[in-house]
Structure formats: C-alpha cells, structure tokens
Design an enzyme around this catalytic site. Structure first.
Site, short mmCIF file in Angstrom:
data_model
loop_
_atom_site.label_atom_id
_atom_site.label_comp_id
_atom_site.label_asym_id
_atom_site.label_seq_id
_atom_site.Cartn_x
_atom_site.Cartn_y
_atom_site.Cartn_z
N HIS A 63 41.56 41.48 42.38
CA HIS A 63 40.74 40.78 41.40
C HIS A 63 39.42 40.37 42.04
O HIS A 63 39.26 40.31 43.25
CB HIS A 63 41.47 39.56 40.82
CG HIS A 63 41.49 38.36 41.70
ND1 HIS A 63 40.50 37.40 41.67
CD2 HIS A 63 42.38 37.95 42.65
CE1 HIS A 63 40.78 36.44 42.54
NE2 HIS A 63 41.91 36.76 43.16
N CYS A 64 38.46 40.09 41.18
CA CYS A 64 37.18 39.50 41.60
C CYS A 64 36.91 38.36 40.63
O CYS A 64 37.83 37.61 40.30
CB CYS A 64 36.07 40.54 41.67
SG CYS A 64 35.87 41.57 40.21
N PHE A 65 35.70 38.17 40.18
CA PHE A 65 35.41 37.11 39.21
C PHE A 65 35.84 37.56 37.82
O PHE A 65 36.68 36.95 37.18
CB PHE A 65 33.92 36.77 39.23
CG PHE A 65 33.52 35.65 38.30
CD1 PHE A 65 33.38 34.36 38.78
CD2 PHE A 65 33.27 35.88 36.96
CE1 PHE A 65 33.02 33.32 37.93
CE2 PHE A 65 32.91 34.87 36.10
CZ PHE A 65 32.78 33.58 36.57
N GLN A 100 39.54 36.36 37.82
CA GLN A 100 39.97 35.22 38.64
C GLN A 100 41.01 34.37 37.90
O GLN A 100 41.20 34.51 36.69
CB GLN A 100 38.77 34.37 39.00
CG GLN A 100 38.07 33.77 37.79
CD GLN A 100 36.82 33.02 38.18
OE1 GLN A 100 36.51 32.87 39.35
NE2 GLN A 100 36.09 32.53 37.21
N THR A 150 36.49 45.02 41.23
CA THR A 150 37.89 45.38 40.96
C THR A 150 37.99 46.75 40.32
O THR A 150 38.87 47.55 40.66
CB THR A 150 38.52 44.32 40.04
OG1 THR A 150 38.54 43.06 40.73
CG2 THR A 150 39.93 44.70 39.63
#
Length: 263
Positions: free
Chosen positions: A152-154, A43, A160
């Site tokens: 993207h993710c966290f 992120q 991802t």
C-alpha cells in the site's frame, strides 16, 4: 453488523480505500496467480474496528508500505490489537510530490495540468532510487516470506499500482490483464474515503479544482502505466532487463516467485 459485500475483487471496508486481492489472473505456463496471498490498498489511518478484524483474518504477515517517512508520520496506520506482521518501509521519502499533496507550484489545477502532473509521477518513478529500493525489497520479501502480503501507499494506486503490475509481469500475466487490474482502481467502491483524505489538502493548496482534474489526480488512466512501461523499455530495452538489472529479479528469482505464487 451485516455489511453488503463489495463487488469482487474488492473487500468490504469502511475506512480503507481500494483494498483488493490482485491474484486470480492467468500467468506463466497456463498457471494462475494464487488468490488469498496478494493484497493491495490505500493507507489504513481511518480503518474501522471491523476493517482491522478483516485485515487480521487475511493472514497478512508482510506489509510493504511504499509511503515515505513524512507520510507515515502524518497518516499513521491503525493496527489490530494482535497485529504481528512485519512492515517494510523506506527510511526517507519515496515521492517528492505525491498527488495528495499540493506540491510546490500554486496554480489553477485544470484537467490537463492534473494529467501532466501524474504523467510526471510515472516518468520519474523508474529512476526514483527510493522506489527502486522498495520494489527490490518487495520482490525479495515475496520470494522468502510465508503467508499473505499487503502492499500500500497513500491512495493505493500509483506506487502500489506499479508494484502490483511489476509482480504480475514477473508471474507471466499478459499486459492486457495487468492494465485491467491497474484500472480497477477507478471502480473501487470506496472513492469517498480517498476523497476525504486527499481533497481537503489539495484544495487548501490549489483552491477549487476542476472535477476532471480531481479524477486525473486521484484516479488512474491507461497512459499512466503506459508511461512507466515506456520509460523503462526506452532506457533498458525491456521490462525484464529492468527487473533483472535494477530490481534484482533475475531468471532464478523469477522462477522462485512463480513457484510460490502460481497454482
């Protein structure tokens, strides 16, 4: 300010974890996955001004954010003042218990419990309706949109990581190279960024966490991706069947993606 460059394929960042180009691998029919079009990261809540300038310079016109709405609200991404990319995200939650959250069970987090928790994440992901929706939208976007994309993710490693792996498979990349790309997450020179974003929340839930448990939770292991592949193959016969029947990536779409993303 002059910043020392990170080792390839990582891009030099101050507040974004695991930003890298996942192109460059050998693909179908002797072609190569084009570089400069496919990016992945964690992120962007802690992105510095220099990071935002870097992202802006990459001509990223599509961002696929695999986080759920509560993650996006809690960790809003910083944006360049001229940001104009389209953001694709899910209207709801995409993970019931992501690794950076404590989860419902308060327990001493040992290395084995951390490993088992991650195995469970990858076991659920192939049948997670939200991720099915997002992976389907990801492939559709890459088939039709110009410019570079960013997923993207966290932490930029699980949702991802699977997304990048599935696309590389579609492009004809050998599983050994797909796995090597997946495992690069452990070499990211920005682990301190992810630890700063994750560990306080995890420790508030679990208390002290064994060092190997931390590595199992915020890193990746070969068996994580192997679990996803195994679950899909068991239920659908092959990754290609799953792509076609569940994610809408039939032979025609696969050919169009290869035409756009291979050189």
């Amino acid at each position: 300010m002059i910043r020392d460059p990170f080792p390839e394929p990582f891009l030099t960042t101050e507040g974004i974890h695991n930003l890298r180009d996942y192109g460059g691998y050998a693909g179908a029919d002797g072609a190569t996955v084009r570089k400069g079009l496919l990016y992945r990261s964690g992120q962007h809540i802690d992105a510095s001004e220099a990071d935002l300038e870097l992202v802006q310079s990459l001509d990223i016109r599509t961002i696929i954010d695999f986080r759920g709405e509560s993650e996006r609200a809690t960790f809003p991404c910083a944006r360049h003042r001229e940001f104009a990319a389209d953001v694709i995200a899910f209207d709801g939650e995409t993970a019931s218990s992501p690794p950076h959250e404590g989860g419902s069970e308060k327990t001493d987090m040992t290395a084995e419990k951390g490993r088992q928790r991650m195995i469970a994440v990858y076991t659920r992901m192939p049948v997670n309706s939200a991720m099915i929706d997002m992976f389907s939208r990801y492939f559709k976007a890459l088939e039709t949109r110009e410019g570079a994309s960013l997923i993207h993710c966290f932490a930029g490693k699980d949702r991802t990581g699977v997304g990048a792996s599935l696309l590389l498979h579609v492009l004809g990349v050998h599983y050994d190279d797909i796995l090597a790309e997946f495992m690069l997450t452990n070499d990211a020179p920005t682990q301190h960024i992810l630890e700063g974003q994750s560990l306080p929340r995890m420790k508030a839930h679990y208390g002290e966490i064994e060092p190997q448990a931390i590595r199992n939770l915020i890193g990746v292991r070969e068996e994580y991706l192997g679990t996803y592949w195994q679950e899909v193959t068991r239920d659908h016969g092959s990754i290609d069947n799953y792509l076609a029947q569940t994610l809408g990536v039939d032979e025609a779409r696969k050919a169009r993606l290869q035409e756009r993303l291979l050189a």
